[in-house]
Scaffold this motif. Structure first.
Motif, mmCIF file in Angstrom:
data_model
loop_
_atom_site.group_PDB
_atom_site.id
_atom_site.type_symbol
_atom_site.label_atom_id
_atom_site.label_comp_id
_atom_site.label_asym_id
_atom_site.label_seq_id
_atom_site.Cartn_x
_atom_site.Cartn_y
_atom_site.Cartn_z
ATOM 1 N N GLU A 167 1.265 -1.158 0.145
ATOM 2 C CA GLU A 167 0.140 0.025 -0.092
ATOM 3 C C GLU A 167 0.926 1.548 -0.265
ATOM 4 N N GLN A 168 1.527 0.822 0.777
ATOM 5 C CA GLN A 168 3.006 2.586 0.904
ATOM 6 C C GLN A 168 3.501 2.629 -0.578
ATOM 7 N N ILE A 169 3.960 1.439 -0.754
ATOM 8 C CA ILE A 169 4.572 1.863 -2.157
ATOM 9 C C ILE A 169 3.805 1.976 -3.482
ATOM 10 N N ALA A 228 -0.583 5.556 -7.512
ATOM 11 C CA ALA A 228 -1.591 7.091 -6.816
ATOM 12 C C ALA A 228 -1.839 7.562 -7.899
ATOM 13 N N ALA A 229 -0.794 8.318 -7.829
ATOM 14 C CA ALA A 229 -1.650 9.545 -9.555
ATOM 15 C C ALA A 229 -1.996 8.933 -10.435
ATOM 16 N N CYS A 230 -2.004 7.882 -10.559
ATOM 17 C CA CYS A 230 -2.265 7.107 -11.846
ATOM 18 C C CYS A 230 -3.950 6.063 -11.736
ATOM 19 N N ASN A 288 -7.945 4.955 -13.661
ATOM 20 C CA ASN A 288 -6.549 4.880 -14.436
ATOM 21 C C ASN A 288 -7.100 6.627 -14.708
ATOM 22 N N VAL A 289 -6.420 7.546 -14.712
ATOM 23 C CA VAL A 289 -6.371 8.513 -15.521
ATOM 24 C C VAL A 289 -6.202 9.157 -16.716
ATOM 25 N N ILE A 290 -5.404 7.241 -17.387
ATOM 26 C CA ILE A 290 -4.875 8.158 -18.667
ATOM 27 C C ILE A 290 -5.842 7.359 -19.913
ATOM 28 N N ALA A 330 4.939 -7.062 -3.291
ATOM 29 C CA ALA A 330 4.220 -6.664 -2.643
ATOM 30 C C ALA A 330 2.915 -5.486 -2.992
ATOM 31 N N VAL A 331 3.570 -4.716 -3.877
ATOM 32 C CA VAL A 331 2.742 -4.319 -4.477
ATOM 33 C C VAL A 331 1.844 -4.859 -5.453
#
Length: 117
Positions: free
Chosen positions: A35-37, A43-45, A51-53, A104-105
């Motif tokens: 979650e941290q990674i 998270a930006a995308c 999915n913002v792109i 992990a991610v």
């Protein structure tokens, strides 16, 4: 003496199950790291599994499963592959994240997709 015996019995009763706990405990710890990674790198995308792109390439279970069917491997391995190699607008994270961080991610993404983000 019986107080000490009772205290030792209580300690063993609490500790013994942890010693024989299934690997799920490790997954929970990995999930925190995942979650941290994800928050730092993805998270930006992909905030909230979106999915913002490319709106059709979300991390929601339906879209993720449709995309992962292209792979001839386990879904978790396919997610790891996507993170490592990237594709189209998604950058490659090989060399940026360690193998353990990628696992992990990927585990976090798969679990969140199953939970419905």
């Amino acid at each position: 003496m019986s107080r000490i015996t009772g205290l030792l019995a209580l300690v063993f009763a609490l500790v013994l199950p942890l010693m024989s706990a299934p690997p799920g405990l490790a997954i929970d710890l990995s999930n925190d790291r995942g979650e941290q990674i994800f928050s730092s790198n993805c998270a930006a995308c992909h905030m909230g599994g979106g999915n913002v792109i490319r709106a059709s390439r979300t991390l929601k279970i339906r879209d993720l499963n449709a995309h992962l069917e292209e792979y001839q491997q386990d879904p978790l391995e396919a997610i790891e592959h996507q993170i490592e190699d990237g594709k189209n607008a998604m950058p490659s994270y090989a060399g940026k994240l360690s193998e353990a961080e990628i696992i992990a991610v990927a585990t976090f993404v798969e679990q969140q997709a199953e939970l419905g983000w």
